[in-house]
Every structure is written in structure tokens, then in C-alpha cells.
Design a protein around this motif. Structure first.
Motif, PDB file in Angstrom:
ATOM      1  N   ARG A 107     -13.888 -13.400  -6.183  1.00 60.84           N
ATOM      2  CA  ARG A 107     -14.247 -11.991  -6.423  1.00 60.84           C
ATOM      3  C   ARG A 107     -14.604 -11.271  -5.119  1.00 60.84           C
ATOM      4  N   ALA A 108     -15.137 -11.997  -4.142  1.00 59.30           N
ATOM      5  CA  ALA A 108     -15.610 -11.378  -2.905  1.00 59.30           C
ATOM      6  C   ALA A 108     -14.489 -11.134  -1.886  1.00 59.30           C
ATOM      7  N   TRP A 109     -13.532 -12.018  -1.824  1.00 59.95           N
ATOM      8  CA  TRP A 109     -12.461 -11.902  -0.842  1.00 59.95           C
ATOM      9  C   TRP A 109     -11.327 -11.038  -1.395  1.00 59.95           C
ATOM     10  N   LYS A 110     -10.638 -10.378  -0.504  1.00 57.79           N
ATOM     11  CA  LYS A 110      -9.554  -9.457  -0.860  1.00 57.79           C
ATOM     12  C   LYS A 110      -8.205 -10.000  -0.381  1.00 57.79           C
ATOM     13  N   ALA A 111      -7.153  -9.467  -0.930  1.00 58.57           N
ATOM     14  CA  ALA A 111      -5.796  -9.872  -0.546  1.00 58.57           C
ATOM     15  C   ALA A 111      -5.583  -9.732   0.955  1.00 58.57           C
ATOM     16  N   GLU A 112      -6.067  -8.640   1.521  1.00 69.21           N
ATOM     17  CA  GLU A 112      -5.854  -8.409   2.949  1.00 69.21           C
ATOM     18  C   GLU A 112      -6.553  -9.446   3.823  1.00 69.21           C
ATOM     19  N   ASP A 113      -7.541 -10.145   3.271  1.00 68.71           N
ATOM     20  CA  ASP A 113      -8.266 -11.157   4.043  1.00 68.71           C
ATOM     21  C   ASP A 113      -7.436 -12.407   4.303  1.00 68.71           C
ATOM     22  N   ILE A 114      -6.476 -12.706   3.434  1.00 74.13           N
ATOM     23  CA  ILE A 114      -5.703 -13.943   3.602  1.00 74.13           C
ATOM     24  C   ILE A 114      -4.196 -13.719   3.706  1.00 74.13           C
ATOM     25  N   MET A 115      -3.743 -12.483   3.566  1.00 74.71           N
ATOM     26  CA  MET A 115      -2.299 -12.234   3.580  1.00 74.71           C
ATOM     27  C   MET A 115      -1.716 -12.448   4.974  1.00 74.71           C
ATOM     28  N   THR A 116      -0.449 -12.817   4.999  1.00 75.13           N
ATOM     29  CA  THR A 116       0.301 -12.874   6.247  1.00 75.13           C
ATOM     30  C   THR A 116       0.729 -11.452   6.561  1.00 75.13           C
ATOM     31  N   LYS A 117       0.432 -11.003   7.793  1.00 74.60           N
ATOM     32  CA  LYS A 117       0.676  -9.604   8.135  1.00 74.60           C
ATOM     33  C   LYS A 117       1.945  -9.391   8.954  1.00 74.60           C
ATOM     34  N   LYS A 118       2.247 -10.303   9.834  1.00 72.84           N
ATOM     35  CA  LYS A 118       3.451 -10.161  10.661  1.00 72.84           C
ATOM     36  C   LYS A 118       4.601 -10.792   9.892  1.00 72.84           C
ATOM     37  N   LEU A 119       5.421  -9.941   9.301  1.00 76.53           N
ATOM     38  CA  LEU A 119       6.434 -10.413   8.369  1.00 76.53           C
ATOM     39  C   LEU A 119       7.846 -10.302   8.902  1.00 76.53           C
TER      40      LEU A 119
ATOM     41  N   ARG B 212       0.873  -1.180   0.000  1.00 74.68           N
ATOM     42  CA  ARG B 212       0.000   0.000   0.000  1.00 74.68           C
ATOM     43  C   ARG B 212       0.904   1.222   0.000  1.00 74.68           C
ATOM     44  N   TYR B 213       0.829   2.004  -1.078  1.00 72.64           N
ATOM     45  CA  TYR B 213       1.650   3.217  -1.216  1.00 72.64           C
ATOM     46  C   TYR B 213       3.130   2.924  -0.995  1.00 72.64           C
ATOM     47  N   LYS B 214       3.663   1.933  -1.667  1.00 71.35           N
ATOM     48  CA  LYS B 214       5.062   1.506  -1.622  1.00 71.35           C
ATOM     49  C   LYS B 214       5.481   0.896  -0.288  1.00 71.35           C
ATOM     50  N   LYS B 215       4.555   0.792   0.661  1.00 69.45           N
ATOM     51  CA  LYS B 215       4.861   0.204   1.963  1.00 69.45           C
ATOM     52  C   LYS B 215       4.336  -1.227   2.003  1.00 69.45           C
ATOM     53  N   LEU B 216       5.198  -2.142   2.373  1.00 68.63           N
ATOM     54  CA  LEU B 216       4.843  -3.545   2.487  1.00 68.63           C
ATOM     55  C   LEU B 216       3.893  -3.742   3.660  1.00 68.63           C
ATOM     56  N   VAL B 217       2.736  -4.363   3.408  1.00 69.98           N
ATOM     57  CA  VAL B 217       1.779  -4.611   4.488  1.00 69.98           C
ATOM     58  C   VAL B 217       1.477  -6.093   4.665  1.00 69.98           C
ATOM     59  N   GLY B 218       1.934  -6.935   3.746  1.00 65.52           N
ATOM     60  CA  GLY B 218       1.693  -8.369   3.871  1.00 65.52           C
ATOM     61  C   GLY B 218       2.304  -9.134   2.721  1.00 65.52           C
ATOM     62  N   ILE B 219       2.089 -10.442   2.737  1.00 69.08           N
ATOM     63  CA  ILE B 219       2.557 -11.309   1.660  1.00 69.08           C
ATOM     64  C   ILE B 219       1.597 -12.491   1.559  1.00 69.08           C
ATOM     65  N   ILE B 220       1.401 -12.960   0.346  1.00 66.01           N
ATOM     66  CA  ILE B 220       0.555 -14.138   0.111  1.00 66.01           C
ATOM     67  C   ILE B 220       1.417 -15.180  -0.582  1.00 66.01           C
ATOM     68  N   SER B 221       1.493 -16.352   0.027  1.00 64.39           N
ATOM     69  CA  SER B 221       2.230 -17.450  -0.605  1.00 64.39           C
ATOM     70  C   SER B 221       1.247 -18.295  -1.405  1.00 64.39           C
ATOM     71  N   SER B 222       1.770 -18.978  -2.401  1.00 61.94           N
ATOM     72  CA  SER B 222       0.899 -19.860  -3.191  1.00 61.94           C
ATOM     73  C   SER B 222       0.342 -20.971  -2.316  1.00 61.94           C
ATOM     74  N   THR B 223       1.102 -21.405  -1.323  1.00 60.62           N
ATOM     75  CA  THR B 223       0.619 -22.440  -0.398  1.00 60.62           C
ATOM     76  C   THR B 223      -0.577 -21.931   0.397  1.00 60.62           C
ATOM     77  N   ASP B 224      -0.474 -20.726   0.930  1.00 60.45           N
ATOM     78  CA  ASP B 224      -1.592 -20.147   1.685  1.00 60.45           C
ATOM     79  C   ASP B 224      -2.811 -19.945   0.783  1.00 60.45           C
ATOM     80  N   PHE B 225      -2.560 -19.485  -0.436  1.00 63.73           N
ATOM     81  CA  PHE B 225      -3.656 -19.259  -1.375  1.00 63.73           C
ATOM     82  C   PHE B 225      -4.351 -20.578  -1.707  1.00 63.73           C
ATOM     83  N   ASN B 226      -3.568 -21.614  -2.000  1.00 65.70           N
ATOM     84  CA  ASN B 226      -4.160 -22.919  -2.317  1.00 65.70           C
ATOM     85  C   ASN B 226      -4.880 -23.517  -1.123  1.00 65.70           C
ATOM     86  N   HIS B 227      -4.380 -23.262   0.082  1.00 63.03           N
ATOM     87  CA  HIS B 227      -5.075 -23.713   1.288  1.00 63.03           C
ATOM     88  C   HIS B 227      -6.447 -23.048   1.388  1.00 63.03           C
TER      89      HIS B 227
END
Length: 148
Positions: free
Chosen positions: A78-90, A43-58
């Protein structure tokens, strides 16, 4: 590989990133069309999370058994957003941190990707794959090899 060299010498800089408000449909498209396993969420060049393919497939697990489930998957994407499943504490490293630091973080936390920042902005990502590639590209010198 020189483990005291900065992570910038082996990190990937051509990143595919998403915004926290991007739909999971967008994330699926990135994973399907690119040979990547981690997508930083920025968000605005600031890292706020990460999504791995493993987490996405889970997240998707169990939603593709038949046509009705495929429809349900499409609606969920379409209903869920990146922030809903991203890892936040990085865990993350700075651009000039030595590769040794990344190795220790990988070993301690059993993760496979570390965002790389410079002055609080995401500038790259270093993965266990990057380290394996760097090791594989090294030339073995005959004098370094000792027979047992």
C-alpha cells in the motif's frame, strides 16, 4: 512468420496499464488475476515505465515467511507506488517497425517485452511469447523441409 511484417501483426493490444501513482497492491492484483508478465506504466497516454512480474517478485522476496511478514508485505504494497519500482529507461518500437527489429532488441538486450508506440502513445506490447506463438502457428510446408 514474416520478420519484415510490422510488429502490429503480432503485438497484444488489450493492455492492462497502471498510473505511476498506483500502489503496488494494485499491481499485485493485476498480476494475480491476469495471465500477464508485464504492466506498462502510463501517464496521460504517455509510456513512462514498465513493471515485469520478475521485478515485482524480486521486490517482494523475503516478505512472506510468516503471518507477521504477510502483514509487513501488505503495508509495503500500500505504501510503495508503481513509479518506485518501474523500469524507466525503456527499449520500445514503433507500430510499423518490422518484427526483425523487435527480435534484434530482444537478442541484444535480453529483455522479454517491448512497448509499441504510435505517435508517442502506447498502442500495444510485443513479447517474446508473442513471437513464439506466431512461430508455433506457422504451417510447415513440405517443400520447405529438407532432410539432412
Amino acid at each position: 512468420m514474416n520478420i519484415i511484417a510490422p510488429v502490429s501483426t503480432i503485438m497484444s493490444t488489450r493492455l492492462i496499464t497502471v498510473n505511476p501513482d498506483d500502489s503496488l497492491e494494485t499491481i499485485k492484483t493485476h498480476f494475480d488475476n491476469n495471465s500477464i508478465h508485464h504492466i506498462p506504466v502510463v501517464r496521460y497516454k504517455k509510456l513512462v515505465g514498465i513493471i515485469s512480474s520478475t521485478d515485482f517478485n524480486h521486490f517482494l522476496r523475503g516478505f512472506t515467511r510468516n503471518d507477521q511478514d504477510s502483514l509487513l508485505e501488505s503495508v509495503r504494497l500500500r505504501a510503495w507506488k508503481a513509479e518506485d519500482i518501474m523500469t524507466k529507461k525503456l527499449a520500445k518500437v514503433e507500430i510499423n517497425d518490422p518484427i526483425r527489429t523487435a527480435l534484434e532488441v530482444f537478442k541484444t538486450n535480453r529483455i522479454h517485452a517491448l512497448p509499441v508506440e504510435e505517435n508517442g502513445e502506447l498502442v500495444g506490447i510485443v513479447t517474446t511469447y508473442d513471437i513464439i506463438c506466431a512461430l508455433a502457428e506457422e504451417e510447415i510446408k513440405l517443400g520447405d523441409y529438407k532432410r539432412l
